[in-house]
Motif scaffolding. Structure first.
Motif, PDB file in Angstrom:
ATOM      1  N   UNK A 175       0.828  -1.211   0.000  1.00 10.55           N
ATOM      2  CA  UNK A 175       0.000   0.000   0.000  1.00 10.55           C
ATOM      3  C   UNK A 175       0.866   1.265   0.000  1.00 10.55           C
ATOM      4  N   UNK A 176       2.069   1.192   0.564  1.00 11.99           N
ATOM      5  CA  UNK A 176       2.932   2.377   0.525  1.00 11.99           C
ATOM      6  C   UNK A 176       3.275   2.711  -0.927  1.00 11.99           C
ATOM      7  N   UNK A 177       3.484   1.662  -1.736  1.00 13.30           N
ATOM      8  CA  UNK A 177       3.844   1.836  -3.152  1.00 13.30           C
ATOM      9  C   UNK A 177       2.736   2.550  -3.935  1.00 13.30           C
ATOM     10  N   UNK A 178       1.510   2.083  -3.819  1.00 11.18           N
ATOM     11  CA  UNK A 178       0.427   2.722  -4.591  1.00 11.18           C
ATOM     12  C   UNK A 178       0.162   4.142  -4.082  1.00 11.18           C
ATOM     13  N   UNK A 179       0.340   4.356  -2.773  1.00  9.24           N
ATOM     14  CA  UNK A 179       0.180   5.726  -2.263  1.00  9.24           C
ATOM     15  C   UNK A 179       1.310   6.630  -2.772  1.00  9.24           C
ATOM     16  N   UNK A 180       2.512   6.083  -2.890  1.00  7.95           N
ATOM     17  CA  UNK A 180       3.614   6.864  -3.485  1.00  7.95           C
ATOM     18  C   UNK A 180       3.265   7.246  -4.916  1.00  7.95           C
ATOM     19  N   UNK A 181       2.746   6.283  -5.669  1.00  8.77           N
ATOM     20  CA  UNK A 181       2.371   6.577  -7.063  1.00  8.77           C
ATOM     21  C   UNK A 181       1.300   7.654  -7.119  1.00  8.77           C
ATOM     22  N   UNK A 182       0.347   7.610  -6.188  1.00  7.31           N
ATOM     23  CA  UNK A 182      -0.728   8.612  -6.183  1.00  7.31           C
ATOM     24  C   UNK A 182      -0.142  10.013  -5.970  1.00  7.31           C
ATOM     25  N   UNK A 183       0.770  10.132  -5.010  1.00  2.00           N
ATOM     26  CA  UNK A 183       1.390  11.433  -4.737  1.00  2.00           C
ATOM     27  C   UNK A 183       2.231  11.886  -5.940  1.00  2.00           C
ATOM     28  N   UNK A 184       2.957  10.951  -6.535  1.00  2.00           N
ATOM     29  CA  UNK A 184       3.830  11.298  -7.663  1.00  2.00           C
ATOM     30  C   UNK A 184       3.019  11.719  -8.888  1.00  2.00           C
ATOM     31  N   UNK A 185       1.858  11.109  -9.079  1.00  2.81           N
ATOM     32  CA  UNK A 185       0.985  11.512 -10.188  1.00  2.81           C
ATOM     33  C   UNK A 185       0.491  12.939  -9.961  1.00  2.81           C
ATOM     34  N   UNK A 186       0.119  13.235  -8.723  1.00  3.25           N
ATOM     35  CA  UNK A 186      -0.339  14.596  -8.406  1.00  3.25           C
ATOM     36  C   UNK A 186       0.812  15.587  -8.596  1.00  3.25           C
ATOM     37  N   UNK A 187       2.011  15.197  -8.171  1.00  2.00           N
ATOM     38  CA  UNK A 187       3.174  16.072  -8.333  1.00  2.00           C
ATOM     39  C   UNK A 187       3.479  16.301  -9.815  1.00  2.00           C
ATOM     40  N   UNK A 188       3.379  15.237 -10.609  1.00  2.00           N
ATOM     41  CA  UNK A 188       3.624  15.372 -12.056  1.00  2.00           C
ATOM     42  C   UNK A 188       2.643  16.372 -12.657  1.00  2.00           C
ATOM     43  N   UNK A 189       1.387  16.256 -12.279  1.00  2.35           N
ATOM     44  CA  UNK A 189       0.365  17.173 -12.810  1.00  2.35           C
ATOM     45  C   UNK A 189       0.656  18.599 -12.346  1.00  2.35           C
ATOM     46  N   UNK A 190       1.036  18.742 -11.077  1.00  2.00           N
ATOM     47  CA  UNK A 190       1.321  20.076 -10.547  1.00  2.00           C
ATOM     48  C   UNK A 190       2.505  20.723 -11.278  1.00  2.00           C
TER      49      UNK A 190
END
Ligand code: F6R
Length: 364
Positions: free
Chosen positions: A157-172
């Motif tokens: 679950x840490x991995x998918x949460x990391x991906x979620x944050x990184x996707x938001x960061x990429x968009x930002x």
């Protein structure tokens, strides 16, 4: 507490829709349909390069992010495992953002790399799950994942949460750099909001995947193939399988297979292919045919369209929902986690405490 689950790893796999939603809540403004990062006192638009450093599963999250930062934000990205990065005397120029990804926030090599980058004048961003950790304290930009405590040694679950944050960061970063229109940003936000439902759809295949464990458990070697952002997922699938089931597994970029590992293929080597339908699909299918022509047994993980096109003749298929390419890596993480989990259970290994491994690696 494990509740109704047999292992912490299983519980943590099933928590993903909830914890990914929880994580995204602090990065998305749903009404405005914008991405929002924590307040920071420097301008992300001035960043000219990103250096990503991490270990293990967190490193694979970083590899996915490299595709996203380049594609959406048009930012050049350098990425390395922490133990190599520190000793190769990397070139760190002014204006660089150094991004560290870690569940624990204490991994010794990653922390040492962070300090190295700080001394070299880089802006330090961290994606961590433990908000009181050393990395969290030393960051200029703290991007927490809200996965909750992860007990199973194998990270899920840490991995998918990391991906979620990184996707938001990429968009930002893409918005800051003028690479996304308002409509495109809104579309990304909408896709991210849909992610937990897509994770649930992926989890619904649990029993079916459990039923496939006996196909993989007897193997000595297993190959995982993926392309683009699903290539790091192939690496992650192989890592999960080897660490908890002790079966030798390798992840490969689909197109690279014919440059060597294809020599390994025979009836005894299952090949797990991660291939959402889309522009890269045809190429991956031809790599799959190369495997099948040599007697290799393919497990195809794709969506309905992909399976309709290429599922025939596979040993097994696992159907994922059809998702936006940005969230495919989050969704495709689920079947690779479940496959590793069920194979390990079938082999009777200690799933939560695999031999020789520690949850937090605080030695270099
Ligand atoms: C694999 C796994 C490890 C960690 C790695 C980094 O399942 O859990 O590969 O990902 O040791 O740990 P963190 O993320 O705490 O820096």
């Amino acid at each position: 507490e494990k509740g109704n689950y047999r292992h912490f790893m299983q519980k943590e796999i099933f928590e993903q829709p909830v914890v990914v939603a929880q994580t995204l809540r602090s990065y998305l403004r749903r009404v405005e349909q914008t991405v929002a990062l924590p307040q920071i006192d420097f301008d992300l638009a001035s960043i000219n390069r990103v250096t990503i450093v991490a270990c293990g599963t967190s490193f694979y999250a970083g590899m996915v992010a490299k595709y996203w930062f380049e594609q959406f934000a048009r930012l050049p990205v350098d990425i390395d495992v922490a133990s190599e990065f520190r000793y190769r005397d990397p070139v760190l120029e002014p204006g660089g953002l150094a991004l560290f990804i870690s569940q624990s926030g204490e991994t010794a090599d990653t922390l040492a790399a962070l300090r190295h980058c700080k001394a070299a004048g880089q802006t330090i961003a961290v994606v961590v799950n433990v908000p009181t950790s050393s990395m969290a304290r030393e960051a200029d930009l703290l991007l927490p994942t809200h996965a909750g405590p992860e007990i199973g040694v194998a990270s899920t679950k840490a991995f998918t949460c990391q991906l979620a944050v990184l996707a938001a960061l990429a968009a930002h970063l893409a918005v800051k750099r003028g690479r996304l229109t308002r409509a495109e940003e809104a579309e990304i936000v909408e896709q991210l909001v849909e992610t937990p439902a897509c994770l649930n759809a992926a989890l619904a295949h649990d029993e079916e995947i459990a039923g496939m464990a006996h196909l993989i458990a007897p193997a000595r070697d297993v190959l995982y193939l993926g392309r683009g952002p699903d290539y790091p997922l192939a690496l992650e699938g192989a890592l999960k399988l080897k660490e908890i089931s002790y079966i030798h597994a390798e992840g490969y970029a689909s197109g690279e297979m014919k440059h060597g590992p294809i020599a390994l293929i025979d009836e005894a080597v299952p090949v797990i292919v991660l291939a959402p339908s889309g522009p890269l699909f045809e190429k991956t299918v031809s790599n799959m045919q190369e495997v099948r022509a040599r007697g290799g047994k393919v497990v195809l993980i794709s969506d309905a369209e992909g399976i309709a096109e290429a599922g025939e003749g596979c040993l097994a298929t696992i159907e994922m929902p059809k998702v936006h390419p940005l969230i495919a890596p989050l969704v495709y993480a689920v079947p690779v986690q479940l496959l590793a989990y069920h194979v390990a259970v079938a082999k009777g290994t200690d799933v939560d405490q695999p031999r020789n491994l520690a949850k937090s690696v605080t030695v270099e």
